[in-house]
Write a protein that holds these residues in place. Structure first.
Motif, PDB file in Angstrom:
ATOM      1  N   VAL A  37      -6.611  32.610  20.861  1.00 26.93           N
ATOM      2  CA  VAL A  37      -7.345  33.860  21.050  1.00 26.93           C
ATOM      3  C   VAL A  37      -6.463  35.004  20.575  1.00 26.93           C
ATOM      4  CG1 VAL A  37      -8.564  35.340  22.693  1.00 26.93           C
ATOM      5  CG2 VAL A  37      -8.483  32.861  23.078  1.00 26.93           C
ATOM      6  N   VAL A  38      -7.023  35.835  19.689  1.00 27.50           N
ATOM      7  CA  VAL A  38      -6.262  36.940  19.109  1.00 27.50           C
ATOM      8  C   VAL A  38      -6.987  38.247  19.385  1.00 27.50           C
ATOM      9  CG1 VAL A  38      -5.205  37.856  17.011  1.00 27.50           C
ATOM     10  CG2 VAL A  38      -5.590  35.386  17.231  1.00 27.50           C
ATOM     11  N   ASP A  39      -6.291  39.166  20.038  1.00 26.01           N
ATOM     12  CA  ASP A  39      -6.872  40.485  20.331  1.00 26.01           C
ATOM     13  C   ASP A  39      -5.731  41.423  20.678  1.00 26.01           C
ATOM     14  OD1 ASP A  39      -8.386  42.717  21.407  1.00 26.01           O
ATOM     15  OD2 ASP A  39     -10.028  41.310  21.757  1.00 26.01           O
ATOM     16  N   ASP A  40      -5.804  42.653  20.209  1.00 24.37           N
ATOM     17  CA  ASP A  40      -4.768  43.622  20.542  1.00 24.37           C
ATOM     18  C   ASP A  40      -4.972  44.208  21.939  1.00 24.37           C
ATOM     19  OD1 ASP A  40      -7.067  44.872  19.332  1.00 24.37           O
ATOM     20  OD2 ASP A  40      -5.936  46.749  19.294  1.00 24.37           O
ATOM     21  N   ASN A  41      -6.091  43.922  22.571  1.00 27.05           N
ATOM     22  CA  ASN A  41      -6.382  44.382  23.927  1.00 27.05           C
ATOM     23  C   ASN A  41      -5.991  43.277  24.910  1.00 27.05           C
ATOM     24  OD1 ASN A  41      -7.822  44.690  26.438  1.00 27.05           O
ATOM     25  ND2 ASN A  41      -9.039  46.266  25.448  1.00 27.05           N
ATOM     26  N   GLU A  42      -4.926  43.507  25.658  1.00 21.16           N
ATOM     27  CA  GLU A  42      -4.420  42.473  26.554  1.00 21.16           C
ATOM     28  C   GLU A  42      -5.395  42.133  27.670  1.00 21.16           C
ATOM     29  OE1 GLU A  42      -0.302  42.531  27.647  1.00 21.16           O
ATOM     30  OE2 GLU A  42       0.223  43.592  25.808  1.00 21.16           O
ATOM     31  N   ASP A  43      -6.204  43.094  28.116  1.00 19.52           N
ATOM     32  CA  ASP A  43      -7.207  42.799  29.149  1.00 19.52           C
ATOM     33  C   ASP A  43      -8.225  41.790  28.628  1.00 19.52           C
ATOM     34  OD1 ASP A  43      -6.020  44.491  30.992  1.00 19.52           O
ATOM     35  OD2 ASP A  43      -7.295  46.198  30.478  1.00 19.52           O
ATOM     36  N   CYS A  44      -8.661  41.995  27.394  1.00 21.35           N
ATOM     37  CA  CYS A  44      -9.615  41.068  26.781  1.00 21.35           C
ATOM     38  C   CYS A  44      -8.975  39.687  26.627  1.00 21.35           C
ATOM     39  CB  CYS A  44     -10.099  41.596  25.442  1.00 21.35           C
ATOM     40  SG  CYS A  44     -11.396  40.577  24.710  1.00 21.35           S
ATOM     41  N   PHE A  49      -8.714  33.295  30.850  1.00 20.84           N
ATOM     42  CA  PHE A  49      -9.149  32.855  32.181  1.00 20.84           C
ATOM     43  C   PHE A  49     -10.443  32.052  32.088  1.00 20.84           C
ATOM     44  CE2 PHE A  49     -11.754  33.521  35.961  1.00 20.84           C
ATOM     45  CZ  PHE A  49     -10.932  32.993  36.944  1.00 20.84           C
ATOM     46  N   ILE A  50     -11.416  32.570  31.357  1.00 27.83           N
ATOM     47  CA  ILE A  50     -12.716  31.892  31.220  1.00 27.83           C
ATOM     48  C   ILE A  50     -12.528  30.510  30.607  1.00 27.83           C
ATOM     49  CG2 ILE A  50     -14.930  31.916  29.984  1.00 27.83           C
ATOM     50  CD1 ILE A  50     -14.731  35.062  30.234  1.00 27.83           C
ATOM     51  N   LEU A  51     -11.779  30.432  29.516  1.00 27.26           N
ATOM     52  CA  LEU A  51     -11.604  29.161  28.817  1.00 27.26           C
ATOM     53  C   LEU A  51     -10.826  28.146  29.657  1.00 27.26           C
ATOM     54  CD1 LEU A  51     -10.840  30.383  25.194  1.00 27.26           C
ATOM     55  CD2 LEU A  51     -13.030  29.649  26.162  1.00 27.26           C
ATOM     56  N   GLU A  52      -9.813  28.608  30.363  1.00 27.47           N
ATOM     57  CA  GLU A  52      -9.020  27.689  31.179  1.00 27.47           C
ATOM     58  C   GLU A  52      -9.828  27.101  32.333  1.00 27.47           C
ATOM     59  OE1 GLU A  52      -5.483  29.948  32.047  1.00 27.47           O
ATOM     60  OE2 GLU A  52      -4.469  29.174  30.249  1.00 27.47           O
ATOM     61  N   GLU A  53     -10.869  27.796  32.758  1.00 25.16           N
ATOM     62  CA  GLU A  53     -11.752  27.254  33.795  1.00 25.16           C
ATOM     63  C   GLU A  53     -12.487  26.011  33.298  1.00 25.16           C
ATOM     64  OE1 GLU A  53     -11.963  28.302  37.078  1.00 25.16           O
ATOM     65  OE2 GLU A  53     -10.248  29.507  36.451  1.00 25.16           O
ATOM     66  N   TYR A  54     -12.569  25.836  31.995  1.00 24.23           N
ATOM     67  CA  TYR A  54     -13.215  24.670  31.384  1.00 24.23           C
ATOM     68  C   TYR A  54     -12.176  23.697  30.818  1.00 24.23           C
ATOM     69  CZ  TYR A  54     -17.611  27.082  31.968  1.00 24.23           C
ATOM     70  OH  TYR A  54     -18.699  27.701  32.514  1.00 24.23           O
ATOM     71  N   LEU A  55     -10.947  23.828  31.278  1.00 22.89           N
ATOM     72  CA  LEU A  55      -9.832  22.967  30.878  1.00 22.89           C
ATOM     73  C   LEU A  55      -9.503  23.058  29.396  1.00 22.89           C
ATOM     74  CD1 LEU A  55     -10.506  19.828  33.090  1.00 22.89           C
ATOM     75  CD2 LEU A  55      -9.103  21.831  33.590  1.00 22.89           C
ATOM     76  N   VAL A  56      -9.752  24.216  28.816  1.00 22.76           N
ATOM     77  CA  VAL A  56      -9.387  24.474  27.428  1.00 22.76           C
ATOM     78  C   VAL A  56      -7.912  24.885  27.405  1.00 22.76           C
ATOM     79  CG1 VAL A  56      -9.804  25.991  25.450  1.00 22.76           C
ATOM     80  CG2 VAL A  56     -11.729  25.173  26.824  1.00 22.76           C
ATOM     81  N   GLU A  57      -7.160  24.337  26.466  1.00 22.52           N
ATOM     82  CA  GLU A  57      -5.779  24.774  26.255  1.00 22.52           C
ATOM     83  C   GLU A  57      -5.831  26.065  25.452  1.00 22.52           C
ATOM     84  OE1 GLU A  57      -2.332  22.387  24.760  1.00 22.52           O
ATOM     85  OE2 GLU A  57      -3.818  20.779  25.032  1.00 22.52           O
ATOM     86  N   VAL A  58      -5.176  27.114  25.931  1.00 26.14           N
ATOM     87  CA  VAL A  58      -5.282  28.424  25.291  1.00 26.14           C
ATOM     88  C   VAL A  58      -3.906  28.988  24.976  1.00 26.14           C
ATOM     89  CG1 VAL A  58      -6.172  30.782  25.522  1.00 26.14           C
ATOM     90  CG2 VAL A  58      -7.389  28.889  26.610  1.00 26.14           C
ATOM     91  N   LYS A  59      -3.787  29.499  23.762  1.00 24.67           N
ATOM     92  CA  LYS A  59      -2.631  30.314  23.376  1.00 24.67           C
ATOM     93  C   LYS A  59      -3.197  31.666  22.963  1.00 24.67           C
ATOM     94  CE  LYS A  59       0.775  27.141  23.034  1.00 24.67           C
ATOM     95  NZ  LYS A  59       1.981  27.104  23.773  1.00 24.67           N
ATOM     96  N   THR A  60      -2.415  32.716  23.161  1.00 19.88           N
ATOM     97  CA  THR A  60      -2.872  34.056  22.801  1.00 19.88           C
ATOM     98  C   THR A  60      -1.887  34.716  21.847  1.00 19.88           C
ATOM     99  OG1 THR A  60      -1.765  35.064  24.725  1.00 19.88           O
ATOM    100  CG2 THR A  60      -4.074  34.379  25.007  1.00 19.88           C
ATOM    101  N   ALA A  61      -2.428  35.661  21.091  1.00 21.29           N
ATOM    102  CA  ALA A  61      -1.616  36.463  20.176  1.00 21.29           C
ATOM    103  C   ALA A  61      -2.188  37.875  20.174  1.00 21.29           C
ATOM    104  CB  ALA A  61      -1.636  35.879  18.772  1.00 21.29           C
ATOM    105  N   ILE A  62      -1.322  38.877  20.057  1.00 19.52           N
ATOM    106  CA  ILE A  62      -1.795  40.261  20.069  1.00 19.52           C
ATOM    107  C   ILE A  62      -1.860  40.892  18.683  1.00 19.52           C
ATOM    108  CG2 ILE A  62      -1.101  40.699  22.459  1.00 19.52           C
ATOM    109  CD1 ILE A  62       1.356  42.193  21.317  1.00 19.52           C
ATOM    110  N   SER A  63      -1.570  40.088  17.661  1.00 21.40           N
ATOM    111  CA  SER A  63      -1.660  40.604  16.291  1.00 21.40           C
ATOM    112  C   SER A  63      -1.968  39.453  15.340  1.00 21.40           C
ATOM    113  CB  SER A  63      -0.336  41.261  15.881  1.00 21.40           C
ATOM    114  OG  SER A  63       0.676  40.282  15.721  1.00 21.40           O
TER     115      SER A  63
END
Length: 162
Positions: A35-42, A48-62
Motif C-alpha cells: 500500500v502506497v500513500d503519502d497520507n499516513e492515516d490512510c 488495518f482493514i487488510l490485516e483483518e483478512y489475514l493479508v500480509e501488508v507492507k506500506t510505503a509513503i512515496s
C-alpha cells in the motif's frame, strides 16, 4: 422504543471479531499487498482493514520507497494513491509496467484516489492500474476488489490458494 447502546467497547468488539473464522476469505490468507500513500492515516486504515483478512501488508509513503519494497518483497498486488508529491502514482505504475515489459513479474494494481472524475478513472486505467477506488472508500469495496483480483490471479495460474 429501545435505546441503542452507543458505548464504545473495543475489547468486546475485538472478542466478537476474533470468533469469526479466518478462512472465510481463503484467497486473501497470506496475500501480499503493498500500500502506497503519502497520507499516513490512510496507510494505517488500509493496513488495518487488510490485516483483518489475514493479508500480509507492507506500506510505503512515496513512489521511490514503493520501488524499494517491490524489489525486496515481491507483493501480489499494489494499492497506490495517485496524488503524491514528487513522483505520483502514475509514475509508479508506469515504472512497474516498464519493468514487467523487461521480464519482471506482473502484479495487478489498484488506484486508491481522491481524483473522482470519469477522466481520472480512465487515465488511471490507461496508465496501468486494473481497478480504481475513490476516496473516501467503503472497506467492503476494497476487500471485494482485492478478492476479484485474487480470483483472477488464481484462474490465470499466477497464484496458488494456500
Amino acid at each position: 422504543m429501545s435505546k441503542l447502546n452507543t458505548e464504545l467497547r473495543p475489547e468486546k468488539d475485538r472478542e466478537i471479531f476474533d470468533q469469526i473464522p479466518r478462512n472465510i476469505y481463503p484467497l486473501l490468507n497470506d496475500f501480499r499487498v503493498l500500500v502506497v500513500d503519502d497520507n499516513e492515516d490512510c496507510l494505517c486504515m488500509v493496513k488495518f482493514i487488510l490485516e483483518e483478512y489475514l493479508v500480509e501488508v507492507k506500506t510505503a509513503i512515496s513512489a521511490n520507497e514503493a520501488i524499494e519494497v517491490i524489489e525486496m518483497w515481491n507483493p501480489d498486488v499494489l494499492i497506490s494513491d495517485i496524488g503524491m508529491p514528487d513522483k505520483d502514482g502514475y509514475w509508479l505504475i508506469r515504472t512497474i509496467r516498464n519493468f514487467e515489459a523487461l521480464g519482471g513479474k506482473f502484479f495487478p494494481a489498484i488506484a486508491l484516489t481522491s481524483y473522482a472524475y470519469p477522466e481520472d478513472c480512465t487515465k488511471a486505467l490507461d496508465a496501468g492500474f486494473q481497478e480504481v477506488i475513490f476516496k473516501p472508500f467503503d472497506p467492503d469495496q476494497l476487500i471485494a476488489t482485492l478478492i476479484k483480483l485474487a480470483m483472477g490471479m488464481d484462474k490465470a495460474g499466477l497464484r496458488f490458494i494456500k
